[in-house]
Design an enzyme around this catalytic site. Structure first.
Site, mmCIF file in Angstrom:
data_model
loop_
_atom_site.group_PDB
_atom_site.id
_atom_site.type_symbol
_atom_site.label_atom_id
_atom_site.label_comp_id
_atom_site.label_asym_id
_atom_site.label_seq_id
_atom_site.Cartn_x
_atom_site.Cartn_y
_atom_site.Cartn_z
ATOM 1 N N TYR A 135 6.870 -7.754 2.615
ATOM 2 C CA TYR A 135 8.118 -7.385 3.621
ATOM 3 C C TYR A 135 7.529 -8.495 4.908
ATOM 4 O O TYR A 135 8.219 -8.333 5.793
ATOM 5 C CB TYR A 135 8.078 -5.943 4.129
ATOM 6 C CG TYR A 135 8.915 -5.168 3.210
ATOM 7 C CD1 TYR A 135 10.136 -5.312 2.774
ATOM 8 C CD2 TYR A 135 8.455 -3.907 2.762
ATOM 9 C CE1 TYR A 135 10.748 -4.607 2.041
ATOM 10 C CE2 TYR A 135 9.021 -3.187 1.923
ATOM 11 C CZ TYR A 135 10.336 -3.437 1.601
ATOM 12 O OH TYR A 135 11.112 -2.518 0.580
ATOM 13 N N ARG A 152 22.101 2.897 -5.289
ATOM 14 C CA ARG A 152 22.106 3.335 -3.942
ATOM 15 C C ARG A 152 23.265 4.174 -3.627
ATOM 16 O O ARG A 152 23.200 5.344 -2.637
ATOM 17 C CB ARG A 152 21.836 2.313 -2.924
ATOM 18 C CG ARG A 152 20.149 1.877 -2.902
ATOM 19 C CD ARG A 152 20.609 0.307 -2.779
ATOM 20 N NE ARG A 152 19.218 -0.271 -2.245
ATOM 21 C CZ ARG A 152 18.856 -1.392 -1.639
ATOM 22 N NH1 ARG A 152 19.622 -2.298 -1.583
ATOM 23 N NH2 ARG A 152 17.812 -1.779 -1.629
ATOM 24 N N HIS A 212 13.850 -1.070 -4.533
ATOM 25 C CA HIS A 212 13.860 -2.363 -4.068
ATOM 26 C C HIS A 212 14.265 -3.553 -5.286
ATOM 27 O O HIS A 212 13.688 -3.038 -6.341
ATOM 28 C CB HIS A 212 12.579 -3.065 -3.658
ATOM 29 C CG HIS A 212 12.210 -4.234 -3.315
ATOM 30 N ND1 HIS A 212 12.609 -5.077 -2.097
ATOM 31 C CD2 HIS A 212 11.703 -5.293 -4.072
ATOM 32 C CE1 HIS A 212 12.343 -6.314 -2.484
ATOM 33 N NE2 HIS A 212 11.736 -6.300 -3.774
HETATM 34 P P1 IDP Z 1 17.362 -5.014 0.939
HETATM 35 O O1 IDP Z 1 16.309 -3.971 0.314
HETATM 36 O O2 IDP Z 1 18.552 -4.411 0.303
HETATM 37 O O3 IDP Z 1 16.950 -6.460 0.253
HETATM 38 P P2 IDP Z 1 16.451 -5.850 3.365
HETATM 39 O O4 IDP Z 1 17.302 -6.217 4.377
HETATM 40 O O5 IDP Z 1 15.302 -6.444 2.528
HETATM 41 O O6 IDP Z 1 17.244 -4.977 2.249
HETATM 42 O O7 IDP Z 1 15.785 -4.639 4.234
HETATM 43 C C1 IDP Z 1 14.299 -4.227 3.350
HETATM 44 C C2 IDP Z 1 14.520 -2.607 3.618
HETATM 45 O O8 IDP Z 1 14.382 -2.382 5.040
HETATM 46 C C3 IDP Z 1 15.695 -1.865 2.959
HETATM 47 O O9 IDP Z 1 16.027 -1.831 1.638
HETATM 48 C C4 IDP Z 1 15.681 -0.718 3.839
HETATM 49 O O10 IDP Z 1 14.905 0.152 3.381
HETATM 50 C C5 IDP Z 1 15.131 -0.967 5.284
HETATM 51 N N1 IDP Z 1 16.145 -1.542 6.233
HETATM 52 C C6 IDP Z 1 16.892 -2.854 6.198
HETATM 53 N N2 IDP Z 1 17.684 -2.945 7.204
HETATM 54 C C7 IDP Z 1 17.317 -1.831 7.980
HETATM 55 C C8 IDP Z 1 18.068 -1.279 8.971
HETATM 56 O O11 IDP Z 1 18.868 -1.961 9.752
HETATM 57 N N3 IDP Z 1 17.589 -0.141 9.558
HETATM 58 C C9 IDP Z 1 16.855 0.787 8.927
HETATM 59 N N4 IDP Z 1 16.308 0.441 7.868
HETATM 60 C C10 IDP Z 1 16.579 -1.084 7.219
HETATM 61 MG MG MG Z 2 15.245 -7.372 0.760
#
Ligand code: IDP
Ligand code: MG
Length: 140
Positions: free
Chosen positions: A51, A104, A121
């Site tokens: 991450y 989801r 993920h």
């Molecule tokens: P993704 O998993 O759909 O690729 P990412 O933007 O890469 O999304 O974010 C990684 C993970 O972080 C998400 O799957 C979610 O669990 C968490 N996350 C992302 N954005 C937020 C937010 O705005 N609030 C709380 N958790 C978030």
């Molecule tokens: Mg992501």
């Protein structure tokens, strides 16, 4: 179209809820092949690499803590355009917004936690997939 690989994780919420089989069922029903599979509790170091792009964001600490809170199922899947294809199966990041029919959207919800618990993920690009597979399956 070249055959792609993507990294899929059943996150601790999905694992704990017993949804690993349901996620893998959807992957296989779509027609993607499983190329590697493991159950493990990720270390903080693995998650900091995985991450890295989110370091400094308000949800980052909660995300790393959540992801290291218990076992996950990690899978390498394979098939034409499977990076984009699995993202479509997974649905939108926020499980409240995710469309019904997606993992989801069908199986996730807002639980009032600091980080969205959204079951899976999936790598977001071919470059991410190669990088992430190296973190989770260094032997591949
Ligand atoms: P993704 O998993 O759909 O690729 P990412 O933007 O890469 O999304 O974010 C990684 C993970 O972080 C998400 O799957 C979610 O669990 C968490 N996350 C992302 N954005 C937020 C937010 O705005 N609030 C709380 N958790 C978030
Ligand atoms: Mg992501």
């Amino acid at each position: 179209m070249t055959i792609e690989r993507s990294l899929v994780l059943v996150k601790p919420d999905g694992f704990q809820r017993g949804l690993t089989g349901e996620v893998l069922r959807r992957v296989e029903a779509k027609g993607y092949a499983l190329r590697a599979l493991a159950i493990l509790t990720p270390t903080r170091g693995m998650l900091e690499q995985h991450y890295a792009e989110h370091q400094g964001k308000p949800f980052y600490e909660a995300l790393v803590e959540f992801m290291s809170s218990g076992p996950v199922t990690a899978a390498v899947i394979e098939g034409e355009d499977c990076v984009k294809g699995f993202r479509a199966l997974a649905g939108a990041t926020n499980p409240t917004d995710a469309a019904p029919g997606t993992i989801r959207g069908d199986l996730g919800r807002d639980w009032g936690t600091a980080v969205q618990q959204n079951i899976v993920h999936g790598s977001d690009s071919l470059e991410s997939a190669a990088r992430e597979i190296g973190i989770w399956f260094p032997q591949l």
